[in-house]
Design a protein around this motif. Structure first.
Motif, short mmCIF file in Angstrom:
data_model
loop_
_atom_site.label_atom_id
_atom_site.label_comp_id
_atom_site.label_asym_id
_atom_site.label_seq_id
_atom_site.Cartn_x
_atom_site.Cartn_y
_atom_site.Cartn_z
N TRP A 76 0.82 -1.23 0.00
CA TRP A 76 0.00 0.00 0.00
C TRP A 76 0.85 1.27 0.00
N ASP A 77 2.12 1.14 -0.33
CA ASP A 77 2.99 2.30 -0.44
C ASP A 77 2.70 3.03 -1.76
N GLY A 78 1.94 4.13 -1.67
CA GLY A 78 1.61 4.89 -2.86
C GLY A 78 0.17 4.78 -3.31
N VAL A 79 -0.66 4.01 -2.60
CA VAL A 79 -2.07 3.93 -2.97
C VAL A 79 -2.80 5.16 -2.46
N ASP A 80 -4.02 5.36 -2.93
CA ASP A 80 -4.82 6.52 -2.51
C ASP A 80 -5.05 6.47 -1.00
N PRO A 81 -4.82 7.58 -0.30
CA PRO A 81 -4.92 7.59 1.17
C PRO A 81 -6.28 7.15 1.71
N GLU A 82 -7.36 7.45 0.98
CA GLU A 82 -8.69 7.09 1.50
C GLU A 82 -8.87 5.58 1.61
N LEU A 83 -8.11 4.82 0.84
CA LEU A 83 -8.20 3.36 0.91
C LEU A 83 -7.50 2.80 2.14
N GLY A 113 -5.86 1.65 -5.77
CA GLY A 113 -5.22 0.70 -4.88
C GLY A 113 -4.04 0.01 -5.54
N LEU A 114 -3.99 -1.33 -5.43
CA LEU A 114 -2.88 -2.09 -6.03
C LEU A 114 -2.73 -1.87 -7.54
N PRO A 115 -3.82 -1.69 -8.29
CA PRO A 115 -3.64 -1.40 -9.72
C PRO A 115 -2.85 -0.12 -9.98
N LYS A 116 -2.80 0.77 -9.01
CA LYS A 116 -2.06 2.03 -9.18
C LYS A 116 -0.55 1.83 -9.01
N ILE A 117 -0.15 0.84 -8.21
CA ILE A 117 1.27 0.68 -7.89
C ILE A 117 1.84 -0.65 -8.40
N THR A 158 -9.33 -12.92 -22.16
CA THR A 158 -9.41 -14.37 -22.37
C THR A 158 -8.17 -14.89 -23.09
N SER A 159 -7.07 -14.16 -22.99
CA SER A 159 -5.85 -14.61 -23.66
C SER A 159 -5.31 -15.86 -22.97
N PRO A 160 -4.62 -16.73 -23.74
CA PRO A 160 -4.10 -17.98 -23.17
C PRO A 160 -3.09 -17.71 -22.06
N ALA A 161 -3.07 -18.58 -21.05
CA ALA A 161 -2.14 -18.44 -19.93
C ALA A 161 -0.72 -18.74 -20.38
N THR A 162 0.22 -17.99 -19.83
CA THR A 162 1.63 -18.20 -20.15
C THR A 162 2.45 -18.58 -18.93
N GLN A 163 1.80 -18.64 -17.75
CA GLN A 163 2.49 -19.02 -16.52
C GLN A 163 1.50 -19.75 -15.62
N PRO A 164 1.99 -20.49 -14.63
CA PRO A 164 1.09 -21.35 -13.83
C PRO A 164 0.15 -20.61 -12.91
N VAL A 165 0.52 -19.41 -12.45
CA VAL A 165 -0.34 -18.65 -11.53
C VAL A 165 -0.35 -17.18 -11.95
N VAL A 166 -1.39 -16.47 -11.50
CA VAL A 166 -1.45 -15.03 -11.72
C VAL A 166 -0.39 -14.35 -10.85
N SER A 167 0.32 -13.41 -11.43
CA SER A 167 1.33 -12.68 -10.67
C SER A 167 1.09 -11.19 -10.81
N LEU A 168 1.73 -10.42 -9.96
CA LEU A 168 1.68 -8.97 -10.07
C LEU A 168 3.10 -8.43 -9.96
N ASP A 169 3.40 -7.45 -10.79
CA ASP A 169 4.69 -6.78 -10.73
C ASP A 169 4.51 -5.52 -9.90
N LEU A 170 5.04 -5.56 -8.68
CA LEU A 170 4.88 -4.47 -7.73
C LEU A 170 6.03 -3.49 -7.88
N ARG A 171 5.69 -2.21 -8.03
CA ARG A 171 6.73 -1.18 -8.15
C ARG A 171 7.26 -0.82 -6.77
#
Length: 268
Positions: A132-139, A155-159, A203-216
């Motif tokens: 939550w470093d950098g997310v909107d303060p109200e969240l 929230g997380l989509p922002k960072i 609906t694009s085909p999966a390229t890795q075994p799990v969903v990941s997020l690249d956190l800045r």
């Protein structure tokens, strides 16, 4: 014209009938599953027969009731509830609370946190502050809701690379649980956060075994995936709703950066 509304079930029989209908079972279905005569079950549901404590526990198991509802059923039948109902910060919960705190610390330098049944943040380790470093303060106003934080544009989509669509499978699972458990508060939360989901999920085909997020982060991107765990055999209502979410590195570079960030936070 008088509009009739369905009354909240109050007696043990009414509760059994309510949950049987919620599970999509006929009296015959439940009778066969529970090895009980249909006539006896009908008498219990209509109040013509007073069920024993053993029978209520037996039916609750076959109806797969949430433990809070098992307490309610036993109380309605005139018996002591089988499960504890305590506040998480109470003395009875202290041993569990301390053990879970140690678990969070053991996950360092990986972010880890505990949420309740409505995905409100209960506790987190130091590394979780990255989420939550950098997310909107109200969240971040208490109670911090991690599900809302994960889908809200601020929230997380922002960072990170996470989008609301990444959480669609979890939201679908929670929507189903809110219906199965007759949980209006969870249902309302799902209704609120669904407004952030895209109408047409990718609906694009999966390229890795799990969903990941690249956190800045200050050291660059850290690629993470999540593991969600629950307590194996809870005997207390709030404990049954706890979930421990851990964010683990997808690769060696991310693991190294998490280690560096942790050391930096400790002033090393």
């Amino acid at each position: 014209m008088v509009v009739q509304t369905e009354q909240e079930p109050q007696t043990a029989g009414e509760l059994i009938r309510f949950w049987r209908s919620r599970r999509g079972l006929s009296q015959l279905d439940l009778s066969l599953d529970a090895n009980l005569s249909t006539k006896h079950l009908s008498f219990v549901e209509t109040g013509r027969s007073q069920p024993s404590r053993q029978l209520l526990i037996h039916l609750a198991q076959h109806l797969d009731l949430p433990i809070a509802e098992r307490n309610r059923l036993l109380l309605a039948g005139g018996f002591a509830p089988p499960y504890l109902e305590q506040t998480y910060d109470g003395e009875v919960m202290r041993p569990l609370r301390e053990s879970l705190s140690r678990l969070l610390e053991a996950h360092e330098p990986n972010p880890a946190l505990i949420v309740d049944g409505l995905w409100n943040l209960i506790e987190a380790n130091q590394a979780a502050a990255l989420l939550w470093d950098g997310v909107d303060p109200e969240l971040l106003e208490p109670p911090i809701n991690m599900l809302r934080l994960a889908v809200h544009p601020g929230g997380l989509p922002k960072i990170s690379s996470m989008t609301a669509a990444c959480n669609a499978p979890l939201i679908t699972k929670l929507r189903r649980r809110s219906r199965e458990d007759a949980d209006p508060a969870l249902g309302q939360l799902i209704e609120d956060v669904e407004s952030y989901l895209p109408d047409d999920p990718p609906t694009s085909p999966a390229t890795q075994p799990v969903v990941s997020l690249d956190l800045r982060t200050p050291l660059g991107e850290v690629s993470l995936f999540t593991v969600i765990a629950t307590l194996g055999a809870p005997l207390e209502v709030s404990a049954a709703n706890l979930a421990i979410e851990t964010f683990l590195p997808m690769d060696e570079r991310s693991a190294a950066r998490l280690g560096e960030l942790s050391a930096k936070a400790r002033g090393e």
